[in-house]
Design a protein around this motif. Structure first.
Motif, PDB file in Angstrom:
ATOM      1  N   PHE A  80     -86.085  -4.278 -57.890  1.00 43.71           N
ATOM      2  CA  PHE A  80     -87.016  -4.556 -57.119  1.00 43.71           C
ATOM      3  C   PHE A  80     -86.305  -3.797 -56.203  1.00 43.71           C
ATOM      4  O   PHE A  80     -86.023  -3.462 -55.315  1.00 43.71           O
ATOM      5  CB  PHE A  80     -87.412  -6.491 -56.860  1.00 43.71           C
ATOM      6  N   CYS A  81     -88.242  -3.811 -54.928  1.00 45.73           N
ATOM      7  CA  CYS A  81     -88.233  -2.654 -54.028  1.00 45.73           C
ATOM      8  C   CYS A  81     -87.404  -3.768 -52.931  1.00 45.73           C
ATOM      9  O   CYS A  81     -88.118  -4.595 -52.461  1.00 45.73           O
ATOM     10  CB  CYS A  81     -89.585  -2.477 -53.881  1.00 45.73           C
ATOM     11  N   PRO A  82     -86.324  -3.004 -52.606  1.00 46.89           N
ATOM     12  CA  PRO A  82     -85.975  -4.311 -51.435  1.00 46.89           C
ATOM     13  C   PRO A  82     -87.170  -4.234 -50.193  1.00 46.89           C
ATOM     14  O   PRO A  82     -87.082  -5.315 -48.744  1.00 46.89           O
ATOM     15  CB  PRO A  82     -85.016  -2.952 -50.399  1.00 46.89           C
ATOM     16  N   GLN A  83     -87.562  -3.848 -49.800  1.00 42.36           N
ATOM     17  CA  GLN A  83     -88.567  -4.141 -48.983  1.00 42.36           C
ATOM     18  C   GLN A  83     -90.136  -4.492 -49.251  1.00 42.36           C
ATOM     19  O   GLN A  83     -90.555  -5.406 -48.183  1.00 42.36           O
ATOM     20  CB  GLN A  83     -89.754  -2.453 -48.603  1.00 42.36           C
ATOM     21  N   CYS A  84     -90.817  -4.279 -50.545  1.00 38.16           N
ATOM     22  CA  CYS A  84     -92.287  -5.259 -50.969  1.00 38.16           C
ATOM     23  C   CYS A  84     -91.499  -6.462 -52.252  1.00 38.16           C
ATOM     24  O   CYS A  84     -92.552  -6.862 -52.613  1.00 38.16           O
ATOM     25  CB  CYS A  84     -93.178  -4.534 -51.159  1.00 38.16           C
ATOM     26  N   LEU A  85     -90.489  -6.101 -52.678  1.00 38.45           N
ATOM     27  CA  LEU A  85     -89.785  -6.428 -53.879  1.00 38.45           C
ATOM     28  C   LEU A  85     -91.160  -6.242 -54.919  1.00 38.45           C
ATOM     29  O   LEU A  85     -91.030  -6.876 -56.184  1.00 38.45           O
ATOM     30  CB  LEU A  85     -90.762  -8.647 -53.571  1.00 38.45           C
ATOM     31  N   ARG A 104     -88.704   4.844 -56.155  1.00 40.22           N
ATOM     32  CA  ARG A 104     -89.400   5.297 -55.166  1.00 40.22           C
ATOM     33  C   ARG A 104     -90.490   3.451 -56.063  1.00 40.22           C
ATOM     34  O   ARG A 104     -91.355   4.093 -57.140  1.00 40.22           O
ATOM     35  CB  ARG A 104     -90.595   5.973 -55.537  1.00 40.22           C
ATOM     36  N   CYS A 105     -91.236   2.651 -55.315  1.00 38.12           N
ATOM     37  CA  CYS A 105     -92.090   1.727 -55.814  1.00 38.12           C
ATOM     38  C   CYS A 105     -93.042   2.568 -55.769  1.00 38.12           C
ATOM     39  O   CYS A 105     -93.998   3.479 -55.228  1.00 38.12           O
ATOM     40  CB  CYS A 105     -91.877   0.514 -55.380  1.00 38.12           C
ATOM     41  N   GLU A 106     -94.164   1.328 -56.146  1.00 38.43           N
ATOM     42  CA  GLU A 106     -95.798   1.572 -56.268  1.00 38.43           C
ATOM     43  C   GLU A 106     -96.166   1.922 -55.073  1.00 38.43           C
ATOM     44  O   GLU A 106     -97.184   2.835 -54.677  1.00 38.43           O
ATOM     45  CB  GLU A 106     -96.294   0.659 -57.444  1.00 38.43           C
ATOM     46  N   ASN A 107     -95.254   1.390 -53.794  1.00 38.43           N
ATOM     47  CA  ASN A 107     -96.460   1.550 -52.991  1.00 38.43           C
ATOM     48  C   ASN A 107     -95.471   2.322 -51.775  1.00 38.43           C
ATOM     49  O   ASN A 107     -95.769   2.777 -50.253  1.00 38.43           O
ATOM     50  CB  ASN A 107     -95.709   0.484 -51.678  1.00 38.43           C
ATOM     51  N   GLY A 108     -94.440   3.261 -52.188  1.00 39.27           N
ATOM     52  CA  GLY A 108     -94.082   4.642 -52.010  1.00 39.27           C
ATOM     53  C   GLY A 108     -92.694   4.591 -51.119  1.00 39.27           C
ATOM     54  O   GLY A 108     -92.627   5.453 -50.021  1.00 39.27           O
ATOM     55  N   HIS A 109     -92.143   3.314 -50.912  1.00 40.85           N
ATOM     56  CA  HIS A 109     -91.179   2.859 -50.425  1.00 40.85           C
ATOM     57  C   HIS A 109     -90.061   3.075 -51.463  1.00 40.85           C
ATOM     58  O   HIS A 109     -89.458   3.236 -52.687  1.00 40.85           O
ATOM     59  CB  HIS A 109     -90.682   1.344 -50.366  1.00 40.85           C
ATOM     60  N   ARG A 110     -89.182   3.576 -50.607  1.00 39.74           N
ATOM     61  CA  ARG A 110     -87.709   4.228 -50.775  1.00 39.74           C
ATOM     62  C   ARG A 110     -86.318   3.815 -50.879  1.00 39.74           C
ATOM     63  O   ARG A 110     -86.205   3.796 -50.401  1.00 39.74           O
ATOM     64  CB  ARG A 110     -87.481   6.023 -51.034  1.00 39.74           C
TER      65      ARG A 110
HETATM   66 ZN   LIG Z   1     -92.519  -1.693 -52.058  1.00 43.47          ZN
END
Ligand SMILES: [Zn+2]
Length: 136
Positions: free
Chosen positions: A44-49, A31-37
């Motif tokens: 790296f987060c696949p949505q917000c990097l 889970r990234c700092e922006n809540g994407h899982r």
């Molecule tokens: Zn993210």
């Protein structure tokens, strides 16, 4: 004829927490700092990097999206398991993963509720799922 060994995953520094989590009885997603899982593990987060993320426990609840049933073993380690399914499931938290559902092929239904059932292949713990049961 000897039984072939279960194929081993390529465990990296990035994915090690996932495998250690299973060994400890938990399915972990990132889970990234922006809540994407997401899964599988990546840097790296696949949505917000974002590179700021952590592993968090998943509930273990999922639904069946799709599957195939293998009636031919393409690896000797699976020869004694035929027929078996390889399934795409969607976790309650959103990420999808490839796994096996522990039931007969005829019992598989799109959208069926599933519950995590961690299996063991020697030293390796693997995430499998079982039908969650209509009553629960
Ligand atoms: Zn993210």
């Amino acid at each position: 004829m000897t039984m072939a060994d279960f194929p081993q995953p390529d465990i990296t520094e990035t994915s090690r927490p996932f495998w250690d989590g299973l060994k400890a009885g938990q399915l972990l997603v990132q889970r990234c700092e922006n809540g994407h899982r997401w899964m599988p593990a990546r840097d790296f987060c696949p949505q917000c990097l974002s590179a700021r993320h952590e592993f968090v426990p998943a509930s273990g609840r999922a639904t069946l999206v799709s599957w195939v049933v293998y009636r031919t073993a393409f690896h000797d380690a699976f020869a004694g398991r035929l027929p078996y399914n390889v399934a795409l499931v969607e976790l309650e938290e959103g990420p999808r993963m490839m796994t096996n559902v522990l039931c007969e092929a005829d019992a598989l239904q799109p959208g069926m509720p599933l519950a995590l059932a961690i299996g063991h292949e020697g030293e390796l713990a693997v995430a499998r799922f079982a039908p969650a049961g209509a009553a629960s």
